[in-house]
Design a protein around this motif. Structure first.
Motif, PDB file in Angstrom:
ATOM      1  N   CYS A 173       0.850  -1.188   0.000  1.00  0.00           N
ATOM      2  CA  CYS A 173       0.000   0.000   0.000  1.00  0.00           C
ATOM      3  C   CYS A 173       0.888   1.241   0.000  1.00  0.00           C
ATOM      4  N   ASN A 179       0.440   4.887 -14.834  1.00  0.00           N
ATOM      5  CA  ASN A 179       0.360   3.499 -15.280  1.00  0.00           C
ATOM      6  C   ASN A 179       1.724   2.829 -15.274  1.00  0.00           C
ATOM      7  N   SER A 190      -3.774   9.496  -7.399  1.00  0.00           N
ATOM      8  CA  SER A 190      -3.722   8.830  -8.690  1.00  0.00           C
ATOM      9  C   SER A 190      -2.338   8.229  -8.884  1.00  0.00           C
ATOM     10  N   GLN A 191      -2.270   7.300  -9.807  1.00  0.00           N
ATOM     11  CA  GLN A 191      -1.006   6.645 -10.101  1.00  0.00           C
ATOM     12  C   GLN A 191      -0.706   6.729 -11.584  1.00  0.00           C
ATOM     13  N   ILE A 236      -3.911   4.295  -0.806  1.00  0.00           N
ATOM     14  CA  ILE A 236      -4.378   3.370  -1.823  1.00  0.00           C
ATOM     15  C   ILE A 236      -3.991   1.970  -1.374  1.00  0.00           C
ATOM     16  N   ASN A 237      -4.878   1.010  -1.605  1.00  0.00           N
ATOM     17  CA  ASN A 237      -4.604  -0.330  -1.095  1.00  0.00           C
ATOM     18  C   ASN A 237      -3.626  -1.085  -1.988  1.00  0.00           C
ATOM     19  N   SER A 263      -3.891  -3.676  -3.876  1.00  0.00           N
ATOM     20  CA  SER A 263      -4.359  -4.099  -5.190  1.00  0.00           C
ATOM     21  C   SER A 263      -4.689  -2.916  -6.089  1.00  0.00           C
ATOM     22  N   ARG A 264      -4.505  -1.694  -5.548  1.00  0.00           N
ATOM     23  CA  ARG A 264      -4.661  -0.464  -6.319  1.00  0.00           C
ATOM     24  C   ARG A 264      -6.073  -0.259  -6.835  1.00  0.00           C
ATOM     25  N   ASP A 265      -7.067  -0.842  -6.175  1.00  0.00           N
ATOM     26  CA  ASP A 265      -8.431  -0.652  -6.647  1.00  0.00           C
ATOM     27  C   ASP A 265      -9.318   0.075  -5.647  1.00  0.00           C
ATOM     28  N   GLN A 266      -8.753   0.444  -4.496  1.00  0.00           N
ATOM     29  CA  GLN A 266      -9.530   1.183  -3.516  1.00  0.00           C
ATOM     30  C   GLN A 266      -8.685   2.309  -2.927  1.00  0.00           C
ATOM     31  N   THR A 267      -9.357   3.409  -2.635  1.00  0.00           N
ATOM     32  CA  THR A 267      -8.690   4.549  -2.020  1.00  0.00           C
ATOM     33  C   THR A 267      -9.431   4.958  -0.754  1.00  0.00           C
TER      34      THR A 267
END
Length: 125
Positions: free
Chosen positions: A33, A74, A71-72, A51-52, A54-58
């Motif tokens: 994370c 890519n 944001s990240q 951000i977790n 798995s990068r799918d939750q904030t």
């Protein structure tokens, strides 16, 4: 060796915007994370946004939800923090840190480490 580097702080008037960047390097194992934390003199370091692994939750602290966005880039191990409608109470030293996955979708707050050097944000009224 894991290294976390923050950049992008500065001084701005209330209502303005700043964008902070966090770059993580040297990670040999994942997932992990990434989080942004703020500290003002005399206070402990508090979480601002995360951000977790798995990068799918904030997650955002209530005080910034709706004004700040993470944001990240890519394919890169980064976490930018876009800060809009800044308020004087947003001022402080902002730090980025990482935490390893332990099993839950979120990393434990106590596991955050590899702190960067911090970047100062000052919002004037």
């Amino acid at each position: 060796q894991v290294r976390v580097t923050e950049s992008g702080g500065g001084s701005v008037q209330a209502g303005g915007s700043l964008r902070l960047s966090c770059v993580v390097s040297g990670i040999t194992e994942s997932p992990h994370c990434i989080g942004w934390f703020r500290q003002v003199p005399g206070n402990k370091r508090d979480g601002v946004a995360r951000i977790n692994w798995s990068r799918d939750q904030t997650w955002y602290t209530d005080a910034v939800r709706g004004r700040f966005t993470v944001s990240q880039e890519n394919g890169k191990d980064t976490l930018d923090l876009q800060m809009n409608l800044l308020k004087p109470e947003d001022s402080g030293m902002y730090y980025c840190a990482i935490a390893p996955r332990r099993g839950s979708i979120w990393c434990a707050l106590a596991d955050y480490g590899a702190w960067g050097q911090g970047t100062q944000v000052t919002v004037s009224s």
